[in-house]
Write a protein that holds these residues in place. Structure first.
Motif, short mmCIF file in Angstrom:
data_model
loop_
_atom_site.label_atom_id
_atom_site.label_comp_id
_atom_site.label_asym_id
_atom_site.label_seq_id
_atom_site.Cartn_x
_atom_site.Cartn_y
_atom_site.Cartn_z
N PRO A 140 8.06 -22.72 -4.93
CA PRO A 140 7.80 -21.31 -5.21
C PRO A 140 6.91 -21.08 -6.43
O PRO A 140 6.25 -20.06 -6.54
N VAL B 295 5.99 -17.09 -7.47
CA VAL B 295 7.23 -16.41 -7.13
C VAL B 295 8.17 -16.39 -8.34
O VAL B 295 8.80 -15.37 -8.65
N ASN B 296 8.24 -17.51 -9.06
CA ASN B 296 9.12 -17.57 -10.23
C ASN B 296 8.65 -16.61 -11.32
O ASN B 296 9.46 -15.92 -11.94
N ALA C 297 9.44 -13.02 -10.27
CA ALA C 297 10.87 -12.74 -10.39
C ALA C 297 11.25 -12.55 -11.85
O ALA C 297 12.02 -11.64 -12.19
#
Length: 110
Positions: free
Chosen positions: A92, A97-98, A101
């Motif tokens: 990810p 994505v990290n 988030a």
């Protein structure tokens, strides 16, 4: 005798589906309330409004189905990441994505 690769894939899919069904059944049977296989069968085919039947149909079975759907979704997301990057070790972090988030967590806290 050497088996063809499609035969091995079929055997692998069969074993995977069997493990999925057994783990779903175990998820429905195992829990705080003592439930056995006959209770599960009766809850779906001879429902009688008992506490066990309500627990099975309203709590345990939906939870098991949702868990299977979430697992399948995560598997598909991983396959898509690997296919899009053409990298078998895609994670990810490659798509951010990290970081996204983490940004949303900081934004929610602020």
């Amino acid at each position: 005798m050497v088996l063809h690769s499609t035969v091995w894939k079929g055997i692998g899919i069969f074993i995977g589906v069997l493990v999925l069904l057994l783990s779903t059944l175990a998820s429905v049977i195992l829990g705080y309330t003592d439930v056995n296989f006959s209770d599960v069968y009766e809850a779906f085919f001879h429902f009688n409004q008992s506490n066990k039947h309500i627990i099975i149909t309203d709590v345990r079975f939906p939870r098991a189905i949702i868990a299977a759907c979430v697992g399948a979704s995560l598997a598909m997301a991983g396959v898509l990441m690997q296919a899009l990057t053409r990298n078998a070790l895609a994670s990810p972090g490659i798509f951010g994505v990290n970081a996204g988030a983490s940004f949303l967590v900081v934004l929610a806290i602020a």
